[in-house]
Design a protein around this motif. Structure first.
Motif, PDB file in Angstrom:
ATOM      1  N   SER A 104       1.244   7.807  -6.143  1.00  0.00           N
ATOM      2  CA  SER A 104       2.221   7.999  -5.072  1.00  0.00           C
ATOM      3  C   SER A 104       3.647   7.919  -5.616  1.00  0.00           C
ATOM      4  O   SER A 104       4.533   8.640  -5.138  1.00  0.00           O
TER       5      SER A 104
ATOM      6  N   TRP B 115      -1.324  10.073 -14.352  1.00  0.00           N
ATOM      7  CA  TRP B 115      -1.803   9.175 -15.393  1.00  0.00           C
ATOM      8  C   TRP B 115      -1.440   9.714 -16.781  1.00  0.00           C
ATOM      9  O   TRP B 115      -1.007   8.969 -17.652  1.00  0.00           O
TER      10      TRP B 115
ATOM     11  N   GLU C 290      -3.436  12.905  -9.386  1.00  0.00           N
ATOM     12  CA  GLU C 290      -3.717  11.577  -9.928  1.00  0.00           C
ATOM     13  C   GLU C 290      -3.904  11.648 -11.441  1.00  0.00           C
ATOM     14  O   GLU C 290      -3.412  10.806 -12.183  1.00  0.00           O
TER      15      GLU C 290
ATOM     16  N   TYR D  49       2.195   7.416 -15.374  1.00  0.00           N
ATOM     17  CA  TYR D  49       2.278   6.751 -14.069  1.00  0.00           C
ATOM     18  C   TYR D  49       0.921   6.165 -13.706  1.00  0.00           C
ATOM     19  O   TYR D  49      -0.079   6.875 -13.726  1.00  0.00           O
ATOM     20  N   GLU D  50       0.904   4.889 -13.377  1.00  0.00           N
ATOM     21  CA  GLU D  50      -0.330   4.272 -12.912  1.00  0.00           C
ATOM     22  C   GLU D  50      -0.508   4.462 -11.411  1.00  0.00           C
ATOM     23  O   GLU D  50      -1.614   4.391 -10.901  1.00  0.00           O
ATOM     24  N   ASP D  51       0.595   4.705 -10.708  1.00  0.00           N
ATOM     25  CA  ASP D  51       0.573   4.865  -9.257  1.00  0.00           C
ATOM     26  C   ASP D  51       0.887   6.324  -8.907  1.00  0.00           C
ATOM     27  O   ASP D  51       2.034   6.757  -9.012  1.00  0.00           O
TER      28      ASP D  51
END
Length: 56
Positions: A21, A13, A9, A17-19
């Motif tokens: 997955s 970030w 995670e 990427y905010e997501d």
């Protein structure tokens, strides 16, 4: 992937990427491995390689 680096995670970030997955899916598509499997297989080699380039 950093062998001693943070959670997926956090890495997701850091690269924009905010997501997480979505990052995992792209990582698997590009490398053929899940991030955890990549770290298990190549973590030590990546670390040794990084340390060697710092010594150069």
């Amino acid at each position: 992937m950093s062998p001693d680096g943070g959670h997926v995670e956090q890495i997701a970030w850091q690269v924009g990427y905010e997501d997480p997955s979505a990052f995992r899916k792209l990582f698997r598509r590009v490398t053929g491995l899940a991030p955890a499997e990549y770290r298990r297989r190549f973590g030590i080699a990546v670390r040794a390689s990084a340390e060697a380039s710092l010594d150069a």
